[in-house]
Write an enzyme that holds these catalytic residues in place. Sequence first.
Site, PDB file in Angstrom:
ATOM      1  N   ASP A   1     -55.632-104.187  53.247  1.00  0.00           N
ATOM      2  CA  ASP A   1     -55.611-103.284  52.102  1.00  0.00           C
ATOM      3  C   ASP A   1     -56.319-104.014  50.951  1.00  0.00           C
ATOM      4  O   ASP A   1     -56.505-105.232  51.000  1.00  0.00           O
ATOM      5  CB  ASP A   1     -54.181-102.882  51.728  1.00  0.00           C
ATOM      6  CG  ASP A   1     -54.157-101.630  50.845  1.00  0.00           C
ATOM      7  OD1 ASP A   1     -55.227-101.226  50.334  1.00  0.00           O
ATOM      8  OD2 ASP A   1     -53.070-101.049  50.661  1.00  0.00           O
TER       9      ASP A   1
HETATM   10  C1  BGC Z   1     -54.374 -98.488  48.660  1.00  0.00           C
HETATM   11  C2  BGC Z   1     -55.008 -97.979  49.934  1.00  0.00           C
HETATM   12  C3  BGC Z   1     -56.422 -97.538  49.641  1.00  0.00           C
HETATM   13  C4  BGC Z   1     -57.193 -98.673  49.011  1.00  0.00           C
HETATM   14  C5  BGC Z   1     -58.623 -98.337  48.668  1.00  0.00           C
HETATM   15  C6  BGC Z   1     -55.234 -99.518  47.979  1.00  0.00           C
HETATM   16  O1  BGC Z   1     -54.712 -99.867  46.732  1.00  0.00           O
HETATM   17  O2  BGC Z   1     -53.104 -99.029  48.961  1.00  0.00           O
HETATM   18  O3  BGC Z   1     -54.255 -96.930  50.473  1.00  0.00           O
HETATM   19  O4  BGC Z   1     -57.030 -97.104  50.826  1.00  0.00           O
HETATM   20  O5  BGC Z   1     -56.541 -99.065  47.818  1.00  0.00           O
HETATM   21  O6  BGC Z   1     -58.681 -97.474  47.614  1.00  0.00           O
END
Ligand code: BGC
Length: 794
Positions: free
Chosen positions: A271
């Site tokens: 993530d």
């Molecule tokens: C979120 C993800 C997301 C990623 C990209 C993260 O902060 O937890 O779900 O895909 O950001 O935006």
Amino acid sequence: MKKLFIALGLALCATAVFAQPKLQKNNIDEVLKAMTLEEKATLLVGSGWGSMVAGAMTASNETLVSGAAGTTRAIPRLGIPQTVLADGPAGIRINPTRPGTDQTFYATGFPVGTVLASTWNTPLVEELTTAMGEEVKEYGADVLLAPGLDLHRNPLCGRNFEYFSEDPLLTGKMAAAYVRGIQSNGVGVSSKHYAANDQETNRMENDSRINPRALREMTLKGFEIMVKESDPWTIMSSYNKLNGTYTQQSYDLLTTILRDEWGFGGIVMTDWGNKAGTAKAVIAGNDLMEPGMDNEIKRIVDGVRNGTIPEADVDRNVRRMLEFIVRTPRFAGYKYSNKPDLAGHAKLVREATPEGLVLLENEGVLPLKGVKKVALYGVGSYDFIAGGTGSGNVNKAYVRNVAEGLRVNGLEVNADIEKWYGQHIALKKTEAANNASGSTGVLLGDAVIPEMEVSRSFIDKMEKVTDIAVLTISRNAGEGGDRKAEDGDWTLTGSERKMLQDLCDSYHVDGKKVIVVLNIGGVIETASWKHIPDAVLLAWTPGQEGGYAIADVLCGAAYPSGKLPMTFPVRYFDIPSSFNFPYNYSGTNSMNPLGGNGELDEDTAALAAAFGFSIQKQPNVDYTEYKEGIWVGYRYFGTAGKEVSYPFGYGLGYTTFAYSAPAVKVTKDGTVTASVTVKNTGAAAGKEAVQLYIAAPAGGLVKPVKELRAFAKTRELAPGESQTLTMTVDPYTLASFNEATSAWEMAAGEYKAMFGASSEDIRQAVTFKEAKPQSWPVHPVLLPEKPIEEIKVK
Ligand code: BGC
């Protein structure tokens, strides 16, 4: 002689240049061999942070797809292109406008994950995500960062709207359908957040502490089903720790379980962050660091040079990256149109959404008959919430509100009321824009506009000139924060309650009806007020066509056939995980109040000790103990016999169904085929979602009184029409996890198959026998440092 050497050298260099392989589907080994260590490390790290655009973290991909969340890095020398990763899950999230062009790049705002699960209709979910995947492909992305499939362990998790259900089987089946739909377009998904990212509070550092049975049966089960049934291209490891180790650095989670046990063949990406333990992540089998920073490349290169990362692990991950890249449209040079079928998708979404709307109450008022003039109350009626905030928010061209929906269905929305709301909403939006406190933070986006105070005398005046009142109650939530067990979130505010009571008092005197529409992202308290209005329609946050779909249902142009994918308890504190969740956490953001990386560094700890302070880790913030074990949702309420407001699987329709001819066959290998005939016994057309719960034989492991093991939904049945539904359950699906043996075990003996209209409305049941026990041993990994003391239910 010297000249000869120079010539020879040049010739060799030229050969080397010409001999450089260019990536193709069938030369991955050769390309891998030609890569320098730096190039390998480059491929394992995304191309970086950009600015925080439109409320979510987006990387600087203006040259590829503006507003996409991330990219991988190109290595032109070897013919390796960048690939583009864009957020979901309620549609592709990209910037809708771009400098230098008048063209817009809006995406369809699809229903959120919870709405998809409420349909209980996997073919429909696959159809919707097939359309969504077309937008991913036609807008030039290679991977959609979706679906989200963490479990609704507690109803206050701020991202539950992105996730499916409190039940792992429903979650896994929905996620698999979602993945198949997206990937049928030749683009990939990144199923997230693996695993146990069940709260947003301190999500970067929180340690989810879970015993092996709860971990296997609840937390991981949905991911397991999804991996086995849909072959996702990629999986996103979560921010949090699981039993003491960051998930992205857990070999047991990413390799032993995910790949060795479940057979996952794709890549794992982190993530969006940059944790210090890049070396550990590489070794664990976390192939790609996103969004990626140069220091991560350096850590990988240094790690190999100083022997802390085996180069073989780097090669293994690079090979997987190359295998991923050759699958992408960008690698194939796909010429995307930037013109997906938005009109077609809007139509599809409008038609499909009613299947995810759940009719909770209906005292003979819906569908509306003989009604023309509507008194439409509630901010959400006019400023409708299509989806949650944060990275799950789609930049859609419009959102249909309830007022528009009623009008296209031929009803008249009272103009005076609409005018007052219009002014109130405009004023609050201006205030919010001028005042930083009007926003709940970058990731959370704008706060829901507070309700307008409406006097009883105004309501009475409007009652005289309208036929019916509709009140929309709104709640929103999103990435970066959890909801709270307090008024205005879990419970209604005083003014919402008063308005509901005043409306009912006023309209009921003249025999007129009041309908409540719930435009909410997650469960709220309903037991104390649900009998006051004449109907309650749970609309969730159902996407851009929400207002149309709601009005279609209210007016009878469509019928609701959704059922709850989670329990609505009577009180928040009835929930087994209620105290093991930051339900009242008052910190202002999701970062650890201890600061840093969640651990006290040695200096700070020594300093604190010298001053006689003992700094404790804060439960539910620094770590969360899953004391509820497997007793999540209906597994608990059904077994403990505790009253709920609405049970798991519940939902009314505009007709009634009778279940008959239940039958179960068991094959030699123990596979169960269960069937039941469903007849539409009412006067309207409808679809029925049938749930197959199974009770295991007594003795052996303690089990819930029933567990969902399969489900199916009928086609649209006309009054009087029947359909026989057949569902299959293999023995492994019947098994529970035995911590003592580290094995899935299916006991022999007499089972009971129950065909339910909900978990508390079992219509038919038959028993069947499993002749011999079966077991599936798995690795005894991912154990908590010390066992979590779980609640006892039976
Ligand atoms: C979120 C993800 C997301 C990623 C990209 C993260 O902060 O937890 O779900 O895909 O950001 O935006």
